[in-house]
Structures are given as C-alpha cells and as structure tokens.
Write a protein that holds these residues in place. Structure first.
Motif, PDB file in Angstrom:
ATOM      1  N   LEU A   1       0.968  -1.288  -0.065  1.00 23.25           N
ATOM      2  CA  LEU A   1      -0.054  -0.073   0.116  1.00 23.25           C
ATOM      3  C   LEU A   1       0.892   1.210   0.042  1.00 23.25           C
ATOM      4  N   PHE A   2       1.975   1.200   0.896  1.00 27.27           N
ATOM      5  CA  PHE A   2       2.890   2.279   0.705  1.00 27.27           C
ATOM      6  C   PHE A   2       3.526   2.508  -0.548  1.00 27.27           C
ATOM      7  N   ARG A   3       3.989   1.482  -1.179  1.00 24.21           N
ATOM      8  CA  ARG A   3       4.632   1.598  -2.572  1.00 24.21           C
ATOM      9  C   ARG A   3       3.796   2.517  -3.612  1.00 24.21           C
ATOM     10  N   VAL A   4       2.420   1.812  -3.482  1.00 21.83           N
ATOM     11  CA  VAL A   4       1.673   2.589  -4.195  1.00 21.83           C
ATOM     12  C   VAL A   4       1.140   3.937  -3.893  1.00 21.83           C
ATOM     13  N   GLY A   5       1.179   4.360  -2.631  1.00 23.23           N
ATOM     14  CA  GLY A   5       1.031   5.861  -2.302  1.00 23.23           C
ATOM     15  C   GLY A   5       2.299   6.715  -2.759  1.00 23.23           C
ATOM     16  N   LYS A   6       3.322   6.040  -2.399  1.00 25.32           N
ATOM     17  CA  LYS A   6       4.623   6.908  -2.670  1.00 25.32           C
ATOM     18  C   LYS A   6       4.635   6.928  -4.241  1.00 25.32           C
ATOM     19  N   SER A   7       4.299   6.027  -4.904  1.00 20.15           N
ATOM     20  CA  SER A   7       4.303   6.309  -6.471  1.00 20.15           C
ATOM     21  C   SER A   7       3.399   7.349  -6.843  1.00 20.15           C
ATOM     22  N   PHE A   8       2.376   7.575  -6.262  1.00 20.88           N
ATOM     23  CA  PHE A   8       1.379   8.393  -6.719  1.00 20.88           C
ATOM     24  C   PHE A   8       1.857   9.848  -6.326  1.00 20.88           C
TER      25      PHE A   8
ATOM     26  N   GLU B   1       4.973  10.624  -5.904  1.00 18.68           N
ATOM     27  CA  GLU B   1       6.134  11.173  -6.943  1.00 18.68           C
ATOM     28  C   GLU B   1       5.431  11.632  -8.248  1.00 18.68           C
ATOM     29  N   MET B   2       4.463  11.297  -8.348  1.00 17.17           N
ATOM     30  CA  MET B   2       3.797  11.725  -9.813  1.00 17.17           C
ATOM     31  C   MET B   2       2.862  12.997  -9.614  1.00 17.17           C
ATOM     32  N   GLY B   3       2.740  13.594  -8.221  1.00 17.89           N
ATOM     33  CA  GLY B   3       2.281  14.834  -8.213  1.00 17.89           C
ATOM     34  C   GLY B   3       1.065  14.705  -7.227  1.00 17.89           C
ATOM     35  N   VAL B   4       0.488  13.481  -6.737  1.00 16.18           N
ATOM     36  CA  VAL B   4      -0.597  13.369  -5.819  1.00 16.18           C
ATOM     37  C   VAL B   4      -0.123  14.312  -4.522  1.00 16.18           C
ATOM     38  N   ARG B   5      -1.033  15.307  -4.049  1.00 14.72           N
ATOM     39  CA  ARG B   5      -0.806  16.032  -2.829  1.00 14.72           C
ATOM     40  C   ARG B   5      -1.541  15.463  -1.732  1.00 14.72           C
ATOM     41  N   LYS B   6      -2.797  14.736  -1.883  1.00 14.30           N
ATOM     42  CA  LYS B   6      -3.526  14.561  -0.643  1.00 14.30           C
ATOM     43  C   LYS B   6      -3.978  13.032  -0.777  1.00 14.30           C
ATOM     44  N   ILE B   7      -3.596  12.431   0.580  1.00 13.96           N
ATOM     45  CA  ILE B   7      -4.027  11.006   0.522  1.00 13.96           C
ATOM     46  C   ILE B   7      -4.958  11.058   1.544  1.00 13.96           C
ATOM     47  N   ARG B   8      -5.981  10.252   1.514  1.00 13.37           N
ATOM     48  CA  ARG B   8      -7.272   9.845   2.474  1.00 13.37           C
ATOM     49  C   ARG B   8      -6.995   8.595   2.735  1.00 13.37           C
TER      50      ARG B   8
ATOM     51  N   LEU C   1       6.284  11.225   3.873  1.00 17.14           N
ATOM     52  CA  LEU C   1       6.708  11.532   2.263  1.00 17.14           C
ATOM     53  C   LEU C   1       6.729  13.127   2.019  1.00 17.14           C
ATOM     54  N   ASP C   2       7.866  13.225   1.304  1.00 21.24           N
ATOM     55  CA  ASP C   2       8.025  14.903   0.652  1.00 21.24           C
ATOM     56  C   ASP C   2       7.056  14.997  -0.273  1.00 21.24           C
ATOM     57  N   GLY C   3       6.362  16.181  -0.357  1.00 23.20           N
ATOM     58  CA  GLY C   3       5.427  16.440  -1.357  1.00 23.20           C
ATOM     59  C   GLY C   3       4.144  16.077  -1.017  1.00 23.20           C
ATOM     60  N   LEU C   4       3.743  15.516   0.070  1.00 23.66           N
ATOM     61  CA  LEU C   4       2.450  14.991   0.292  1.00 23.66           C
ATOM     62  C   LEU C   4       2.106  16.203   1.481  1.00 23.66           C
ATOM     63  N   ASP C   5       0.992  16.986   1.030  1.00 25.91           N
ATOM     64  CA  ASP C   5       0.506  18.213   1.899  1.00 25.91           C
ATOM     65  C   ASP C   5      -0.686  17.908   2.731  1.00 25.91           C
TER      66      ASP C   5
ATOM     67  N   LEU D   1      -1.906   8.969  15.631  1.00 25.99           N
ATOM     68  CA  LEU D   1      -2.133   9.669  14.215  1.00 25.99           C
ATOM     69  C   LEU D   1      -1.636  11.202  14.006  1.00 25.99           C
ATOM     70  N   GLN D   2      -1.983  11.761  14.854  1.00 24.67           N
ATOM     71  CA  GLN D   2      -1.503  13.326  14.935  1.00 24.67           C
ATOM     72  C   GLN D   2       0.126  13.354  14.768  1.00 24.67           C
ATOM     73  N   ARG D   3       0.438  12.469  15.645  1.00 20.63           N
ATOM     74  CA  ARG D   3       2.113  12.622  15.647  1.00 20.63           C
ATOM     75  C   ARG D   3       2.606  12.021  14.404  1.00 20.63           C
ATOM     76  N   ALA D   4       1.908  11.133  13.559  1.00 19.64           N
ATOM     77  CA  ALA D   4       2.370  10.681  12.347  1.00 19.64           C
ATOM     78  C   ALA D   4       2.187  11.455  11.219  1.00 19.64           C
ATOM     79  N   GLY D   5       1.516  12.618  11.271  1.00 22.32           N
ATOM     80  CA  GLY D   5       1.289  13.621  10.398  1.00 22.32           C
ATOM     81  C   GLY D   5       0.026  13.769   9.754  1.00 22.32           C
ATOM     82  N   VAL D   6      -0.921  13.025  10.245  1.00 27.82           N
ATOM     83  CA  VAL D   6      -2.464  13.104   9.794  1.00 27.82           C
ATOM     84  C   VAL D   6      -2.851  14.591  10.208  1.00 27.82           C
ATOM     85  N   THR D   7      -3.509  15.283   9.067  1.00 27.43           N
ATOM     86  CA  THR D   7      -3.608  16.514   9.293  1.00 27.43           C
ATOM     87  C   THR D   7      -5.144  16.716   9.550  1.00 27.43           C
ATOM     88  N   ARG D   8      -6.138  16.175   9.100  1.00 21.26           N
ATOM     89  CA  ARG D   8      -7.406  16.074   9.254  1.00 21.26           C
ATOM     90  C   ARG D   8      -8.165  14.919   9.398  1.00 21.26           C
TER      91      ARG D   8
END
Ligand code: SAM
Ligand code: SF4
Length: 339
Positions: free
Chosen positions: A59-66, A68-75, A97-101, A119-126
């Motif tokens: 799952l992480f590999r797929v998320g990371k590839s997205f 890298e191709m410009g996806v900025r938000k993952i839910r 991940l760098d680039g994930l806003d 979750l908050q410490r891991a970087g979950v924003t909302r």
C-alpha cells in the motif's frame, strides 16, 4: 474546469482524457468494519480473504508512487481503517513523504480513543468522523451494532489530539434521522468542528431499505437549517466534492456532498485504491486497473507501477450515473472504496 489553484494544477503530472488533473488518492486499507451501517453494508457481508489484500508495504509503495507523480492529498479510509492490524505503520511512513501536503483519515471513531494521538504525531492533518445520530438507540439502529459512546469518546480524543480540522460526516435518510439535522450542526458547532451532509449513494444491496424512498436531498437539508442558522455560501474547497456554507459568526462550515442533486464529476480530481490493489477510476463506475499484479510482478522496480498508473488515467470515465430508482448497477458496497 478544475477548482484547484493554478499552483496545485501544475504540480500533478496525472491528467485524464477530460483534462482533469488527479492530485488526490483515497486508499481503502480494509473492507472490514466493526459496524454495519444500513446504507453501507448488508447484515451478512462477505469480506475479501486477508491473503488477497495488499500488504501495508505494498500500500505504501502505491501511495509513494502517486506522490512522486504529483498527488498531494491521500485519504485513508475503508471499511474501518483503524481495524487493520499494524495500520499505524502505514500512516507513519506516508507521513514522512516529501510532497504530500495532506494526509487525512475517514473513520467511524470507535478506535480513536486509542489512536488519535499517534495519528496526529504521524502527520495526519485532518480527520472525518461519521456520526448520523446523537441518539443512542437510533445510532444503534443505523449502525446495526454500534455503541454511540465509543464514537463520542473518539470524537473527544480527536479534538484533544490537535488535528488541523475534525469534521463530522452525516448521511441523512428521510424518516430515519432527518429530524436531527439542526442538532447535528449544533453538536459540531459547539466543538468547533465542520460537518458535511451526504446524500446516500446506491452502492451494493444493503437489504435494509428502498433508497429512493429514504432519499433526502441536500437542498432539503439546507432548507431545514435555514430557520436555525445564518448560512453564507462560500467558494471554500477541501479538494473534494463538498459545497460549503459558513455559519455566520462561527468557525464551523456546513458542507453538502450531493451526488444526485449536484453532480460533481466535472471537477473530479481523485482516484481510489481498494484494499486488494484495484485502482478505481470513478466511485460510480467499474473502470479499474489491477495494480496488485503490477506491484507483485515487479517487487524491486516501481517504474512499471508508475506506467500502469499513467495508463489508468486513459480509462477514467467522464462521470457517474447514479440512479436511485434502479437496482444498484454496482455490486460493490461502499466499504470496498471508502466513499
Ligand atoms: N468506516 C469509516 C467511516 O464510516 O467513516 C470509513 C469508511 S465509510 C465507507 C466512508 C464514508 O462513506 C462514511 O462517511 C459513510 O457514512 C459514507 N457512506 C457509506 N455508505 C454510503 C452510501 N451508500 N452513500 C453515501 N455515503 C456512504
Ligand atoms: Fe463501517 Fe464506515 Fe461502512 Fe459504517 S460507513 S459500515 S462505519 S465502513
């Protein structure tokens, strides 16, 4: 037309045939759940065997590839995402991940008392938390097996954990919970949360009700709120299909997700990954790409995965064709895609 800012638009290299830029990925990490909401599941669900799920590393590999191709938000969604064993590890690696806003979560809240701080410490924003009723017995009826106290405790834990934003999601069904619309808004406003009202979508047979009969439009929800609240239409977007109103003199926004009465496909910026690794190009259609096969055939090389994602953009359909009066054309339930 895309509602993202010009800067956001130029950052994703994933563009479909209709010139929509894809910068948002939703990942369903499990189709299992500790509740059985009447609009989402049938009482006896058959779940995907665990052996068929993507591993957390995949799952992480797929998320990371997205990303890298410009996806900025993952839910992260599900099923109930927090029931997947070890899922904190996925949040932690995505959070780095760098680039994930924006790393966000949709949950029913039952396990937030345990995980909100991590979750908050891991970087979950909302965090979006589903809550359709404030009444214990009715909550039980809608979720079939839920205990409202767990969700309410989860909401408190999320508020304490210090996320940028906590939002309530409520699916409104006529004669089941539509009389609670102002009370749900009052609940959210009192706690400084946003709230979105969702029209039920016809995904999978749930065996509980006739969807056309219980349909309650966003327009009706808005009308029910107007005697109680001064609602001001805004152009706010959180990168999703919700249209937002602000309550005058308050921080709370009231959103409407209206697949029937207000089709949002022209602005679609998202794709969905199921827990089995199927990339779904539209919530309301079956067009998909099997990424599990690609990931497993190329364990050490992400290039074929990236190419498969680019190829998938060519089959993203123009839009959904939800029809409340017909039998569900889609066999798949909402827990497969996570909304
Ligand atoms: N279990 C988590 C939860 O309930 O928030 C995440 C998954 S759930 C499928 C995601 C969202 O989809 C929830 O807000 C839920 O209310 C909504 N949902 C489920 N089935 C739906 C349907 N048939 N129509 C509209 N929304 C639905
Ligand atoms: Fe579970 Fe969420 Fe579906 Fe309810 S809506 S049954 S909590 S996945």
């Amino acid at each position: 037309m895309n509602r993202e800012s010009p800067e956001q638009q130029t950052r994703s290299s994933l563009v479909d045939r209709f010139n929509r830029r894809i910068n948002y990925l939703r990942i369903s990490v499990t189709d299992r759940c500790d509740l059985r909401c009447i609009y989402c599941m049938s009482e006896d669900m058959e779940f995907v065997p665990r052996s068929q799920l993507l591993t957390l590393e995949e799952l992480f590999r797929v998320g990371k590839s997205f990303v890298e191709m410009g996806v900025r938000k993952i839910r992260i969604t599900g099923g109930e995402p927090l029931t997947r064993r070890g899922v904190m590890q996925l949040f932690e690696s995505l959070g780095e991940l760098d680039g994930l806003d924006d790393l966000t979560l949709t949950t029913n809240g039952t396990l937030l008392h345990r995980y909100a701080k991590t979750l908050q410490r891991a970087g979950v924003t909302r965090v979006n938390i589903s809550l359709d009723s404030l009444q214990e017995a009715r909550f039980r009826k809608i979720t079939r097996i839920g205990d409202i106290r767990r969700t309410l405790t989860g909401i408190d834990a999320a508020l304490e954990a210090g996320f940028q934003r906590v939002k309530i999601n409520s699916v409104i069904l006529k004669n089941r919970n539509h009389d609670e619309i102002p009370a749900l808004v009052a609940f959210a406003e009192k706690r400084g949360m946003d709230i979105s009202f969702i029209e039920e979508m016809p995904l999978g047979e749930t065996g509980d009700h006739d969807r056309a009969e219980l349909y309650y439009s966003s327009q009706q929800v808005l009308q029910d709120l107007q005697p109680h609240y001064d609602l001001i239409a805004t152009t706010d977007t959180t990168g999703g299909p919700a249209r937002y109103y602000r309550i005058n003199d308050s921080n709370t926004r009231v959103g409407f997700i209206s697949p029937h009465s207000h089709n949002f496909c022209d602005h679609c910026n998202r794709v969905r990954l199921t827990a089995e690794g199927r990339l779904l190009l539209c919530l309301g259609q079956e067009h998909s790409m099997d990424l599990r096969r690609v990931v497993r055939a190329n364990p050490l090389d992400d290039e074929p995965l990236r190419q498969a994602i680019i190829d998938a953009m060519k089959i993203k359909p123009k839009g959904h064709e939800f029809d409340l009066t017909a039998k569900p054309v889609l066999f798949r339930h909402m827990n497969v895609t996570g909304g």
